[in-house]
Design an enzyme around this catalytic site. Structure first.
Site, PDB file in Angstrom:
ATOM      1  N   THR A  14       0.824  -1.221   0.000  1.00 17.94           N
ATOM      2  CA  THR A  14       0.000   0.000   0.000  1.00 17.94           C
ATOM      3  C   THR A  14       0.854   1.266   0.000  1.00 17.94           C
ATOM      4  OG1 THR A  14      -1.857  -1.118   1.030  1.00 17.94           O
ATOM      5  CG2 THR A  14      -1.748   1.246   1.364  1.00 17.94           C
ATOM      6  N   ASP A  92       0.078  -6.904   4.553  1.00 23.08           N
ATOM      7  CA  ASP A  92      -0.644  -8.176   4.734  1.00 23.08           C
ATOM      8  C   ASP A  92       0.281  -9.334   5.087  1.00 23.08           C
ATOM      9  OD1 ASP A  92      -2.966  -6.839   4.177  1.00 23.08           O
ATOM     10  OD2 ASP A  92      -3.263  -7.694   2.186  1.00 23.08           O
TER      11      ASP A  92
HETATM   12  N1  LIG Z   1      -1.457  -1.997   3.896  1.00 24.94           N
HETATM   13  C1  LIG Z   1      -1.082  -2.874   2.975  1.00 24.94           C
HETATM   14  O1  LIG Z   1       0.034  -2.807   2.520  1.00 24.94           O
HETATM   15  C2  LIG Z   1      -2.081  -3.931   2.586  1.00 24.94           C
HETATM   16  C3  LIG Z   1      -1.975  -4.412   1.165  1.00 24.94           C
HETATM   17  N2  LIG Z   1      -3.116  -5.243   0.850  1.00 24.94           N
HETATM   18  C4  LIG Z   1      -0.693  -5.219   0.940  1.00 24.94           C
HETATM   19  O2  LIG Z   1      -0.332  -6.026   1.752  1.00 24.94           O
HETATM   20  O3  LIG Z   1      -0.089  -5.049  -0.081  1.00 24.94           O
END
Ligand SMILES: NC(=O)C[C@H](N)C(=O)O
Length: 330
Positions: A14, A92
Site C-alpha cells: 500500500t 498483509d
Molecule cells: N497496507 C497494505 O500494505 C495492505 C496491502 N493489501 C498489501 O499487503 O499489499
C-alpha cells in the site's frame, strides 16, 4: 560530518499504491523515487540508495522472492558504505517477511521493514512518515544488533514478535510485550531489549509445509489431505494451550505415522502452548505422541520456521530444538 548511507529496497504494498480510477481500488504504481519524493527533508539525515526490486502487494509475495531479497540484503549489508537496509512491503504479509529475514540474516547492521496502511490517494497517507521513521531507525546506533525491526506509526517492533492485528488502523502492528521502542523527534528511543534471537543458516526451504487451523468439531480431513499430498511438515493452530478436537487427533496420529513433522501452536492471538491438559487430544497427549509444542509462535511464523528448519535438516531432534530451545518467544 559524513551522512550515513541507507539502502531502501522497494517491493510494493500500500505504501506504493494509488487508486486506479478504472478499477476504483488501490494498486501498486509508485516507484521508490516517487515515494521518496514525498518524504520531506530525509536527505538531511541520510544518503539514500534506491533499489526497485518489485511492485507487488503483500499477498503476492513468494518464498523464492524472499530468498532473492535475503541474498540482496546480505550483499548490501556487507558493504562498508552501508549503515542499514530498509525494505518497503505490503502489510498483509509484512510480519512473515520480517521474520523470514530475521531468521536468515545474521548481521548486526539494522534491517527495517516498513509499510503503510493508507495508500497515497487517501487523505492522511502514512507512507511518508513511516518511511521517515524507518530511516531514523536504520541509522540509529541503538538499532544495531536488534535483528529485523518493523516500523509503522512511529513504533519499532521486533520481527519475531510483531503481528498485524487490525485490518485498517495505523497502529495495527502490535507485539504482546509492547514495542522495542519508538521514534521521537527523529531519534530511536529504546524501551527494552531483545531476550533472544535465532538464526537458521540455510538457503534451502522445504516448501511442502502446511498450516491448518483447528475449529470446533473439526475432523481430520485437512490433515490427511496435506499428508497424502506430500506435506513434510504441518503446523496446527490448536485451541488454547494447544488442544485438539478428537477427530483432529486422529489426523495428527496419521501424520506422525507417515513421518510428517507436526508443530502445535495456538490459534489464540498470544500466549504459549504447553502440555497442560491430559484429556484426549490435549497438549500432553499431542506432545507424548511426538508433536512439537511450538511455544509462543503464531501459526504463519511457525510455518516459515518449519520450512527453513526442514530445509536445513530432517533430524527431528534438531527441528524440535528450533522450537523449544531457551526462548521466551521463539
Ligand atoms: N497496507 C497494505 O500494505 C495492505 C496491502 N493489501 C498489501 O499487503 O499489499
Amino acid at each position: 560530518m559524513k551522512k550515513p548511507k541507507v539502502c531502501i529496497i522497494f517491493t510494493g504494498g500500500t505504501i506504493s499504491m494509488t487508486v486506479d480510477e478504472n478499477i476504483g481500488a488501490a494498486i501498486p504504481t509508485l516507484s521508490g523515487e516517487q515515494i521518496l519524493s514525498m518524504v520531506s527533508n530525509i536527505d538531511k539525515l541520510a544518503d539514500i540508495e534506491v533499489v526497485n526490486l518489485c511492485e507487488i502487494p503483500g499477498p503476492h509475495m513468494t518464498i523464492s522472492k524472499l530468498l532473492e531479497l535475503k541474498a540482496l540484503i546480505k550483499k548490501t549489508l556487507d558493504r562498508d558504505d552501508i549503515t542499514g537496509v530498509i525494505v518497503t512491503h505490503g502489510t498483509d504479509t509484512l510480519e512473515e517477511t520480517a521474520y523470514f529475514l530475521d531468521l536468515t540474516i545474521n548481521h548486526t547492521k539494522p534491517v527495517v521493514v516498513v509499510g503503510a496502511m493508507r495508500n497515497s490517494s487517501e487523505l492522511g497517507y502514512d507512507g511518508s512518515s513511516n518511511l521517515a521513521a524507518a530511516v531514523c531507525t536504520a541509522i540509529s546506533p541503538k538499532a544495531v544488533g536488534k535483528g529485523v525491526l518493523v516500523v509503522l506509526n512511529n513504533e519499532v517492533n521486533i520481527a519475531a514478535e510483531v503481528t498485524k492485528t487490525n485490518t485498517l488502523s495505523l497502529n495495527t502492528f502490535q507485539s504482546p510485550y509492547g514495542p522495542l521502542g519508538i521514534i521521537d523527534t527523529n531519534d530511536l528511543i529504546v524501551y527494552r531489549d531483545i531476550a533472544y534471537r535465532q538464526h537458521i543458516d540455510t538457503d534451502k526451504v522445504e516448501h511442502r509445509v502446511d498450516l491448518i487451523k483447528a475449529v470446533l468439531d473439526m475432523d481430520d480431513r485437512f490433515i490427511r489431505l496435506a499428508v497424502d499430498a506430500g506435506a513434510k511438515g504441518i503446523v496446527v493452530e490448536a485451541m488454547g494451550r494447544g488442544n485438539l478436537p478428537l477427530k483432529m487427533l486422529e489426523g495428527v496420529k496419521y501424520a506422525l505415522s507417515k513421518g510428517v513433522v507436526v508443530v502445535i501452536v495456538s490459534r489464540c492471538s498470544s500466549g504459549r502452548v504447553f502440555e497442560s491438559y491430559g484429556y484426549e487430544g490435549g497438549g500432553k497427549e499431542l506432545s507424548d505422541l511426538g508433536a512439537i509444542m511450538g511455544g509462543e509462535m503464531r501459526g504463519p511464523k511457525a510455518r516459515l520456521k518449519l520450512m527453513l528448519g526442514l530445509g536445513k535438516t530432517t533430524n527431528i531432534d534438531e527441528i524440535r530444538k528450533l522450537f523449544t530451545e531457551e526462548s521466551y518467544i521463539l
